[in-house]
Design a protein around this motif. Structure first.
Motif, PDB file in Angstrom:
ATOM      1  N   HIS A 155      -4.845  -4.153  14.531  1.00  0.00           N
ATOM      2  CA  HIS A 155      -5.385  -3.436  15.197  1.00  0.00           C
ATOM      3  C   HIS A 155      -6.043  -2.149  15.390  1.00  0.00           C
ATOM      4  N   ALA A 156      -6.981  -1.627  16.483  1.00  0.00           N
ATOM      5  CA  ALA A 156      -7.892  -0.300  16.160  1.00  0.00           C
ATOM      6  C   ALA A 156      -7.024   0.563  17.531  1.00  0.00           C
ATOM      7  N   LEU A 157      -6.955   1.690  16.590  1.00  0.00           N
ATOM      8  CA  LEU A 157      -7.013   2.744  17.874  1.00  0.00           C
ATOM      9  C   LEU A 157      -8.591   3.160  18.116  1.00  0.00           C
ATOM     10  N   HIS A 158      -9.234   3.076  17.085  1.00  0.00           N
ATOM     11  CA  HIS A 158     -10.487   3.765  17.346  1.00  0.00           C
ATOM     12  C   HIS A 158     -11.176   2.948  16.576  1.00  0.00           C
ATOM     13  N   SER A 159     -12.748   2.341  17.275  1.00  0.00           N
ATOM     14  CA  SER A 159     -13.385   2.104  15.929  1.00  0.00           C
ATOM     15  C   SER A 159     -15.088   2.182  16.552  1.00  0.00           C
ATOM     16  N   THR A 160     -16.240   1.374  15.831  1.00  0.00           N
ATOM     17  CA  THR A 160     -17.239   1.555  16.813  1.00  0.00           C
ATOM     18  C   THR A 160     -18.574   0.290  16.462  1.00  0.00           C
ATOM     19  N   LEU A 161     -19.300   0.488  16.867  1.00  0.00           N
ATOM     20  CA  LEU A 161     -20.199  -0.789  17.259  1.00  0.00           C
ATOM     21  C   LEU A 161     -21.264   0.286  17.795  1.00  0.00           C
TER      22      LEU A 161
ATOM     23  N   LEU B 175       6.758  -6.054  19.086  1.00  0.00           N
ATOM     24  CA  LEU B 175       6.320  -7.342  19.291  1.00  0.00           C
ATOM     25  C   LEU B 175       4.943  -7.471  18.615  1.00  0.00           C
ATOM     26  N   SER B 176       4.579  -7.553  17.918  1.00  0.00           N
ATOM     27  CA  SER B 176       3.448  -7.860  16.966  1.00  0.00           C
ATOM     28  C   SER B 176       2.556  -6.381  16.777  1.00  0.00           C
ATOM     29  N   ARG B 177       3.933  -5.308  16.766  1.00  0.00           N
ATOM     30  CA  ARG B 177       2.765  -4.054  16.625  1.00  0.00           C
ATOM     31  C   ARG B 177       3.567  -3.292  15.737  1.00  0.00           C
ATOM     32  N   CYS B 178       4.454  -4.006  14.776  1.00  0.00           N
ATOM     33  CA  CYS B 178       4.852  -3.015  13.876  1.00  0.00           C
ATOM     34  C   CYS B 178       5.442  -3.913  12.743  1.00  0.00           C
ATOM     35  N   TYR B 179       5.654  -4.364  11.395  1.00  0.00           N
ATOM     36  CA  TYR B 179       6.843  -4.968  10.647  1.00  0.00           C
ATOM     37  C   TYR B 179       7.941  -4.519  10.877  1.00  0.00           C
ATOM     38  N   PHE B 180       8.763  -5.257  10.675  1.00  0.00           N
ATOM     39  CA  PHE B 180      10.160  -5.267  10.636  1.00  0.00           C
ATOM     40  C   PHE B 180      10.800  -5.424   9.468  1.00  0.00           C
TER      41      PHE B 180
ATOM     42  N   THR C 111      -5.722  -1.573 -13.906  1.00  0.00           N
ATOM     43  CA  THR C 111      -6.302  -1.260 -14.929  1.00  0.00           C
ATOM     44  C   THR C 111      -6.842  -2.084 -15.391  1.00  0.00           C
ATOM     45  N   ILE C 112      -6.466  -3.389 -15.038  1.00  0.00           N
ATOM     46  CA  ILE C 112      -6.829  -5.108 -15.287  1.00  0.00           C
ATOM     47  C   ILE C 112      -7.565  -5.593 -13.526  1.00  0.00           C
ATOM     48  N   PRO C 113      -9.000  -5.469 -13.638  1.00  0.00           N
ATOM     49  CA  PRO C 113      -8.707  -5.677 -12.158  1.00  0.00           C
ATOM     50  C   PRO C 113      -9.465  -7.101 -12.047  1.00  0.00           C
ATOM     51  N   SER C 114      -8.565  -8.329 -11.167  1.00  0.00           N
ATOM     52  CA  SER C 114      -9.402  -9.724 -11.854  1.00  0.00           C
ATOM     53  C   SER C 114      -7.909 -10.432 -11.122  1.00  0.00           C
ATOM     54  N   LYS C 115      -9.166 -11.457  -9.992  1.00  0.00           N
ATOM     55  CA  LYS C 115      -8.271 -11.639  -9.464  1.00  0.00           C
ATOM     56  C   LYS C 115      -6.995 -11.913  -9.861  1.00  0.00           C
ATOM     57  N   ASN C 116      -7.318 -12.116 -11.212  1.00  0.00           N
ATOM     58  CA  ASN C 116      -5.470 -13.029 -12.050  1.00  0.00           C
ATOM     59  C   ASN C 116      -4.757 -12.182 -12.257  1.00  0.00           C
ATOM     60  N   SER C 117      -5.239 -10.849 -12.121  1.00  0.00           N
ATOM     61  CA  SER C 117      -4.040 -10.462 -12.334  1.00  0.00           C
ATOM     62  C   SER C 117      -3.182  -9.808 -10.800  1.00  0.00           C
ATOM     63  N   TRP C 118      -3.288 -10.659 -10.271  1.00  0.00           N
ATOM     64  CA  TRP C 118      -2.899 -10.291  -8.621  1.00  0.00           C
ATOM     65  C   TRP C 118      -0.666 -10.861  -8.692  1.00  0.00           C
ATOM     66  N   ASP C 119      -0.122 -10.070  -8.628  1.00  0.00           N
ATOM     67  CA  ASP C 119       1.288 -10.561  -8.913  1.00  0.00           C
ATOM     68  C   ASP C 119       1.357 -11.903  -7.881  1.00  0.00           C
ATOM     69  N   PRO C 120       2.483 -12.556  -8.344  1.00  0.00           N
ATOM     70  CA  PRO C 120       2.099 -13.526  -7.160  1.00  0.00           C
ATOM     71  C   PRO C 120       4.046 -13.137  -6.595  1.00  0.00           C
ATOM     72  N   ARG C 121       4.785 -12.465  -7.455  1.00  0.00           N
ATOM     73  CA  ARG C 121       5.572 -11.756  -6.160  1.00  0.00           C
ATOM     74  C   ARG C 121       5.260 -10.246  -5.142  1.00  0.00           C
ATOM     75  N   VAL C 122       3.956 -10.383  -5.359  1.00  0.00           N
ATOM     76  CA  VAL C 122       3.801  -9.379  -4.451  1.00  0.00           C
ATOM     77  C   VAL C 122       3.262 -10.880  -2.636  1.00  0.00           C
ATOM     78  N   LEU C 123       3.606  -9.914  -2.118  1.00  0.00           N
ATOM     79  CA  LEU C 123       3.126 -10.826  -0.647  1.00  0.00           C
ATOM     80  C   LEU C 123       2.157 -10.433   0.116  1.00  0.00           C
ATOM     81  N   LEU C 124       1.436 -10.804   0.296  1.00  0.00           N
ATOM     82  CA  LEU C 124       0.682  -9.498   1.216  1.00  0.00           C
ATOM     83  C   LEU C 124       0.974  -9.144   2.606  1.00  0.00           C
ATOM     84  N   ALA C 125       0.605  -7.737   3.195  1.00  0.00           N
ATOM     85  CA  ALA C 125       1.345  -7.510   4.232  1.00  0.00           C
ATOM     86  C   ALA C 125       1.347  -7.687   5.538  1.00  0.00           C
ATOM     87  N   PRO C 126       2.110  -8.483   6.635  1.00  0.00           N
ATOM     88  CA  PRO C 126       1.279  -8.674   7.795  1.00  0.00           C
ATOM     89  C   PRO C 126       0.171  -7.783   8.360  1.00  0.00           C
ATOM     90  N   PRO C 127      -0.907  -8.391   9.102  1.00  0.00           N
ATOM     91  CA  PRO C 127      -1.958  -8.022   9.785  1.00  0.00           C
ATOM     92  C   PRO C 127      -1.352  -7.205  11.337  1.00  0.00           C
TER      93      PRO C 127
END
Length: 325
Positions: free
Chosen positions: A65-71, A157-162, A276-292
């Protein structure tokens, strides 16, 4: 032709994102499944003589969502006079309301033709809203579909992650957020977008500076009895991020890492290694992408002076004075 800056807000739940996608096989017709596409379709009611081509300051994914964006957009009227900014706001909002679209133009202003909503932006603020269950409900921890067996206000609903995790450690999350502050190579925290180009593999591209991260108490947007019940069951929280710019899905990946830390799935060392080890291979699989749906673009920041054109006479006088020296 004149340039206009539109300040907009929207609920992104039912959109593919803000950036338009043109289906060339369909003859380049408008895109009504993105925010930008819907704005451009609504602008046709202004009947400009030029082709409508909006430019975005920021990109948000599907569900964000966006409370304020511009174009910004360049428009030429039939009489070559500038459009009334108030008229642009009114006509667009009328079209959004008519089509029941959750998009609103907050305001419109005429800006210099040299102004660019993306490149003139000083920074951006994002907010992530989430709520943590205060108590473990009956056998809730054993249920695969915990969120579907718990009370969640319909207004949220669809505004906050519970999160149904009463062992959530907000202080550990707050301490972890401080590790992300400052300049880092956030390659590990960036996803590869559909518009990925080889130039973005340059290590300097993923260098970003996080200016502020504020973790603070939030509140429900529910009303009446729903609000009372929600406040009794959940602690509401907000994480605010401020930076000049962010990488693709960087905020959601940072939030996901902080959630994993707060729930004990990872420790501080894991975040340290991802930084400190910037790489796509350094991403820990136990970390889940936060819902949008918990993420909001809160504000795009500008210098107010950039909205005002420098008078031509002043520019000429300054040039003359410099030449005389």
């Amino acid at each position: 032709m004149y340039r206009y800056l539109l300040n907009i807000s929207y609920i992104g739940t039912n959109f593919r994102g803000i950036q338009k996608i043109i289906n060339k096989s369909a003859g380049g017709c408008g895109d009504n499944q993105t925010i930008q596409g819907c704005v451009e379709l609504a602008m046709q009611k202004l009947h400009p003589t030029n082709e409508i081509d909006t430019k975005l300051s920021s990109r948000t994914d599907s569900g964000v969502h966006a409370l304020h964006s511009t174009l910004h957009v360049d428009l030429e009227s039939r009489n070559s006079e500038p459009f009334d900014p108030l008229k642009i706001t009114g006509i667009l909002n009328k079209q959004f309301n008519k089509k029941d679209l959750p998009i609103r133009v907050l305001s419109t202003q005429k800006v210099p033709n040299t102004f660019h909503c993306r490149y003139n932006a000083l920074g951006r603020s994002y907010l992530y809203r989430f709520a943590v269950a205060k108590h473990r409900m009956d056998d809730i921890g054993k249920l695969k579909n915990a969120n579907f067996n718990s009370f969640i206000p319909v207004e949220e609903l669809s505004r906050c992650y519970f999160l149904q995790n009463c062992n959530f450690d907000i202080e550990r999350l707050r301490a972890g957020s401080r590790m992300l502050l400052g300049v880092h190579n956030f390659r590990t925290f960036a996803s590869i977008s559909r518009q990925h180009s080889p130039s973005r593999d340059n290590p300097r591209f993923t260098l970003r500076k996080i200016d502020e991260i504020n973790v603070k108490s939030g509140k429900t947007t529910a009303i009446d009895s729903n609000a009372d019940l929600a406040e009794s069951l959940y602690d509401y929280w907000e994480i605010e991020f401020k930076a000049r710019s962010f990488l693709y899905k960087q905020v959601r990946r940072m939030v996901g890492a902080l959630f994993a830390l707060a729930t004990g799935r990872i420790d501080e060392r894991c975040i340290y290694e991802m930084l400190t080890i910037p790489s796509k291979n350094s991403w820990d699989p136990r970390v889940l992408l936060a819902p949008p749906f918990g993420l909001y673009l809160c504000r795009v920041h500008y210098n107010e002076n950039d909205f005002v054109a420098v008078p031509q006479q002043v520019e000429e006088n300054e040039f003359s004075a410099t030449a005389a020296k």
